[in-house]
Design a protein around this motif. Structure first.
Motif, short mmCIF file in Angstrom:
data_model
loop_
_atom_site.label_atom_id
_atom_site.label_comp_id
_atom_site.label_asym_id
_atom_site.label_seq_id
_atom_site.Cartn_x
_atom_site.Cartn_y
_atom_site.Cartn_z
N ASP A 254 0.79 -1.12 0.06
CA ASP A 254 -0.17 -0.03 0.01
C ASP A 254 0.91 1.32 -0.18
OD1 ASP A 254 -2.38 -1.56 0.13
OD2 ASP A 254 -2.22 -1.59 2.02
N GLU A 255 2.02 1.29 -0.41
CA GLU A 255 2.81 2.48 -0.47
C GLU A 255 4.11 2.11 -1.36
OE1 GLU A 255 5.38 5.63 2.46
OE2 GLU A 255 3.90 3.87 3.21
N LEU A 256 4.28 2.96 -2.32
CA LEU A 256 5.52 3.11 -3.32
C LEU A 256 6.19 4.36 -3.09
CD1 LEU A 256 3.94 1.91 -6.61
CD2 LEU A 256 4.93 0.58 -4.82
N PRO A 257 7.57 4.20 -3.08
CA PRO A 257 8.49 5.51 -2.75
C PRO A 257 8.17 6.40 -3.97
CG PRO A 257 9.93 3.50 -3.21
CD PRO A 257 8.42 3.03 -2.96
N SER A 258 7.74 5.98 -5.02
CA SER A 258 7.69 6.75 -6.28
C SER A 258 6.49 6.60 -6.67
CB SER A 258 8.84 6.74 -7.06
OG SER A 258 8.89 5.29 -7.54
#
Length: 442
Positions: free
Chosen positions: A287-291
């Motif tokens: 549930d989270e991408l750095p980009s």
């Protein structure tokens, strides 16, 4: 735990390998298994199926069915793990995993089965142990390609391009105890699979990454390797390391042979690899991408005056300018009864087709550079196109490969051998990201 039979089938049901260890059932079970598989609806049939008193347990690797049968109360998880390990052994000893490699190395695979299983009982799945007993040499076929000649300079001299490891460099068999010489190489691959769902309003609804660090070793006497990962790698949401932008994963697990005494402080993995391929680390980010996700779609769907369905798709690649995506395939669902397709594509190397059976338009892009945008206009003939038919358009599904790129930012700082190996040795580190499921709603 007892295994009655082992067989390998092609995707079309062709019998490639069949071995009966206990004589508890006839060879007709191969046909029975394939009939049960093809009779089921959906892309992923159940891993465990039953027919009378016989249980089928199968996995898929290299486009092949790897099937084991058992009549007792055996643990399916153990058999699934064994089948996965068996496919890895075939890849290690044959150099690849495909229908052709299995056909060309059937004698070697039967010899492997004789050593791995005895009367249906698992003996060993260690490549280090098995290489001392396997006598059959692997047969590998490398198709001729004019691209191979680009690595040869004047009078056969090597060019600078020949110093880059191709993606097929690690697809060769491991050395048995009878074979001497050959290149001493070790490959470390960071492979990630991306699952993304983007809503019709452009909001990212789901973004998951599953990754692996794989080691493939061609060094018979390699004692220990040290793999240094990002020093700022954080595990979990509460842990933060370093002062710059942190590389974070939610959870990770390691192979039992990995020594972790330097991992907590320095993010270093230590292990003594056996010949062949093994996964030394698995990790997950949810549930989270750095980009930003690698692709964004801007669709326009309407009906023209002639009653045709018009779809104008603008696909943007949000990778860094020096990166690129290859083998991009965009699939768009269309209404039932679609008859024909006409298209206008933004470059001549692209292609598209209408598959009436799956009710989808496939748009293929062989290479997509980061920071660029491509477009396509599709005109579809749909008899009786109405508001209800317009609701059948979408979603859009993408498949792609991102070489030299990781979504999490995980990198290998160094790869060291301890002690230093005598003679020339080469070390390669490669990165790739694949689409596991990338869906954009219209």
């Amino acid at each position: 735990m007892m295994i009655s039979q082992i067989f390998i089938l092609s995707s079309k049901g062709d019998h490639l390998i069949y071995k009966d260890f206990r004589g508890e059932s006839s060879s007709d079970v191969v046909t029975t298994f394939y009939q049960k598989i093809t009779a089921l609806t959906g892309d992923q049939p159940p891993v465990v199926m039953s027919h009378k008193d016989l249980h089928f347990i199968h996995v898929r690797h290299g486009g092949l069915y790897w099937v084991a049968t058992t009549t007792g109360d055996s643990s399916p998880f153990t058999i699934i793990d064994f089948l996965n390990r068996l496919s890895s052994l075939v890849r290690d000893f044959c150099g690849g995993l495909s229908e052709k490699s299995v056909q060309m190395n059937f004698a070697l695979i039967y010899e492997l089965l004789d050593e791995v299983l005895d009367y249906g009982y698992i003996q060993t799945t260690s490549s280090d142990v098995l290489k001392n007993f396997i006598q059959t040499e692997a047969v590998s076929s490398k198709p001729f390609s004019l691209f191979d000649l680009s690595n040869i300079g004047l009078f056969g001299a090597e060019t600078q391009q020949s110093k880059v490891a191709p993606s097929s460099a690690a697809t060769r068999p491991i050395q048995t105890s009878r074979e001497q010489g050959g290149k001493q190489e070790i490959f470390v691959d960071v492979v990630e699979r991306l699952t993304v769902v983007i809503g019709s309003n452009g909001v990212v609804m789901k973004a998951d990454v599953e990754g692996e660090v794989r080691v493939k070793c061609y060094m018979p006497s390699c004692s220990e390797i040290r793999i240094g990962l990002n020093e700022e790698l954080s595990i979990g949401k509460s842990q933060l390391r370093g002062y710059g932008s942190s590389v974070r994963v939610d959870e990770c697990s390691f192979h039992q042979s990995v020594k972790l005494d330097e991992f907590d402080n320095h993010r270093i993995l230590r292990l003594c690899p056996s010949q062949g391929e093994q996964t030394v680390m698995q990790y997950r980010l949810s549930d989270e991408l750095p980009s930003a996700p690698p692709f964004r779609l801007f669709p326009t769907v309407e009906r023209d005056g002639g009653g045709r369905l018009l779809m104008y798709l603008k696909l943007r690649c949000d990778l860094p300018p020096k990166s690129c995506a290859i083998n991009v395939c965009t699939s768009v669902s269309v209404p039932k009864g679609s008859l024909s397709l006409s298209q206008e594509l933004s470059s001549p190397d692209q292609s598209s087709e209408l598959n009436q059976q799956s009710r989808a338009i496939t748009w293929r892009i062989p290479r997509f550079s980061g920071g660029t945008q491509l477009s396509a206009l599709f005109k579809v003939e749909v008899p009786g196109l109405g508001p209800s038919s317009m609701m059948e358009v979408g979603p859009v599904c993408l498949t792609f490969e991102l070489p030299k790129f990781t979504s999490t930012g995980l990198q290998v700082r160094f790869l060291r051998l301890t002690p230093l190996q005598p003679g020339p040795s080469q070390r390669w580190v490669r990165y790739t990201t694949h689409s596991d499921s990338y869906t954009i709603r219209i």
